[in-house]
Design a protein around this motif. Structure first.
Motif, PDB file in Angstrom:
ATOM      1  N   THR A   7      33.411  44.937  36.719  1.00 51.83           N
ATOM      2  CA  THR A   7      32.553  43.758  36.644  1.00 51.83           C
ATOM      3  C   THR A   7      31.492  43.904  35.558  1.00 51.83           C
ATOM      4  OG1 THR A   7      31.048  44.600  38.333  1.00 51.83           O
ATOM      5  CG2 THR A   7      32.849  43.169  39.081  1.00 51.83           C
ATOM      6  N   ILE A   8      31.128  42.766  34.982  1.00 52.35           N
ATOM      7  CA  ILE A   8      30.079  42.677  33.974  1.00 52.35           C
ATOM      8  C   ILE A   8      29.134  41.567  34.418  1.00 52.35           C
ATOM      9  CG2 ILE A   8      29.542  42.297  31.546  1.00 52.35           C
ATOM     10  CD1 ILE A   8      32.606  42.864  31.054  1.00 52.35           C
ATOM     11  N   HIS A  51      35.189  50.421  27.641  1.00 55.71           N
ATOM     12  CA  HIS A  51      36.446  50.390  28.394  1.00 55.71           C
ATOM     13  C   HIS A  51      36.164  49.891  29.803  1.00 55.71           C
ATOM     14  CE1 HIS A  51      40.507  51.385  29.593  1.00 55.71           C
ATOM     15  NE2 HIS A  51      39.985  51.840  30.717  1.00 55.71           N
ATOM     16  N   MET A  52      36.989  48.951  30.259  1.00 53.57           N
ATOM     17  CA  MET A  52      36.880  48.430  31.619  1.00 53.57           C
ATOM     18  C   MET A  52      38.204  48.645  32.333  1.00 53.57           C
ATOM     19  SD  MET A  52      33.817  47.154  31.959  1.00 53.57           S
ATOM     20  CE  MET A  52      33.936  46.198  33.443  1.00 53.57           C
ATOM     21  N   ASN A  53      38.120  49.122  33.566  1.00 51.25           N
ATOM     22  CA  ASN A  53      39.301  49.231  34.414  1.00 51.25           C
ATOM     23  C   ASN A  53      39.559  47.896  35.086  1.00 51.25           C
ATOM     24  OD1 ASN A  53      39.810  51.989  33.926  1.00 51.25           O
ATOM     25  ND2 ASN A  53      38.207  52.545  35.374  1.00 51.25           N
ATOM     26  N   GLN A  54      40.754  47.724  35.602  1.00 47.69           N
ATOM     27  CA  GLN A  54      41.074  46.512  36.343  1.00 47.69           C
ATOM     28  C   GLN A  54      40.112  46.391  37.516  1.00 47.69           C
ATOM     29  OE1 GLN A  54      45.073  46.333  37.829  1.00 47.69           O
ATOM     30  NE2 GLN A  54      44.807  44.292  38.658  1.00 47.69           N
ATOM     31  N   THR A 101      34.687  39.390  36.337  1.00 51.73           N
ATOM     32  CA  THR A 101      35.562  40.421  36.881  1.00 51.73           C
ATOM     33  C   THR A 101      36.781  40.509  35.982  1.00 51.73           C
ATOM     34  OG1 THR A 101      34.806  39.935  39.124  1.00 51.73           O
ATOM     35  CG2 THR A 101      36.860  41.176  38.905  1.00 51.73           C
ATOM     36  N   VAL A 102      37.048  41.691  35.463  1.00 48.98           N
ATOM     37  CA  VAL A 102      38.144  41.903  34.525  1.00 48.98           C
ATOM     38  C   VAL A 102      39.423  42.190  35.309  1.00 48.98           C
ATOM     39  CG1 VAL A 102      38.954  43.335  32.620  1.00 48.98           C
ATOM     40  CG2 VAL A 102      36.524  42.799  32.829  1.00 48.98           C
TER      41      VAL A 102
END
Length: 147
Positions: free
Chosen positions: A81-82, A75-78, A120-121
């Motif tokens: 970063t990856i 899960h990634m929040n707004q 960046t998501v």
């Protein structure tokens, strides 16, 4: 008090042990692309930050025009970063598989043989890291990513 410190210490040790050296498994799919400009932003990696999670990838024989992703789901929040450090036998773009929509989000940046980039998501969700083969032949992509 000592018991709670021991429990916390044990849990932290387990998290560190489980997060090191995990291998990602790939599945190949003809991709269905969302608008990459809306959902992710790719930039060259310049910072070194202690990651919360690191995984290795080994995608073999990705056919031309196909996207693939690993089996790890996170899960990634707004604004999350990856950091990706990949090497390849051909041209590729970074991709995220959105488990919530069942679609790939493909970066517009094309890498010739390697990358050291940060994604960046822009929308919170459940994702898996992947790549899209932009070459005319099957390629192999290996490396690691950190969250």
């Amino acid at each position: 008090m000592k018991a709670s410190k021991k429990i916390v210490s044990f849990l932290l040790t387990m998290i560190l042990c489980l997060s090191m050296g995990m291998t990602v498994f790939a599945s190949e799919n003809l991709y269905s692309e969302d608008n990459a400009d809306t959902y992710i932003v790719e930039s060259e990696n310049t910072q070194v930050i202690l990651p919360r999670y690191t995984a290795n990838i080994d995608f073999s024989e990705i056919p031309a025009g196909y996207a693939t992703h690993g089996g790890n789901r996170f899960h990634m929040n707004q604004g999350g970063t990856i950091t990706c450090r990949f090497s390849s036998t051909g041209k590729f773009s970074l991709a995220l598989y959105n488990y919530d929509t069942g679609k790939f989000i493909i970066s517009n940046t094309i890498h010739l043989s390697s990358c050291n980039s940060t994604l960046t998501v822009n929308a919170a969700g459940n994702y898996g890291i992947g790549v899209y083969n932009r070459d005319t032949k099957a390629i192999k992509v290996t490396g690691s990513y950190t969250l």
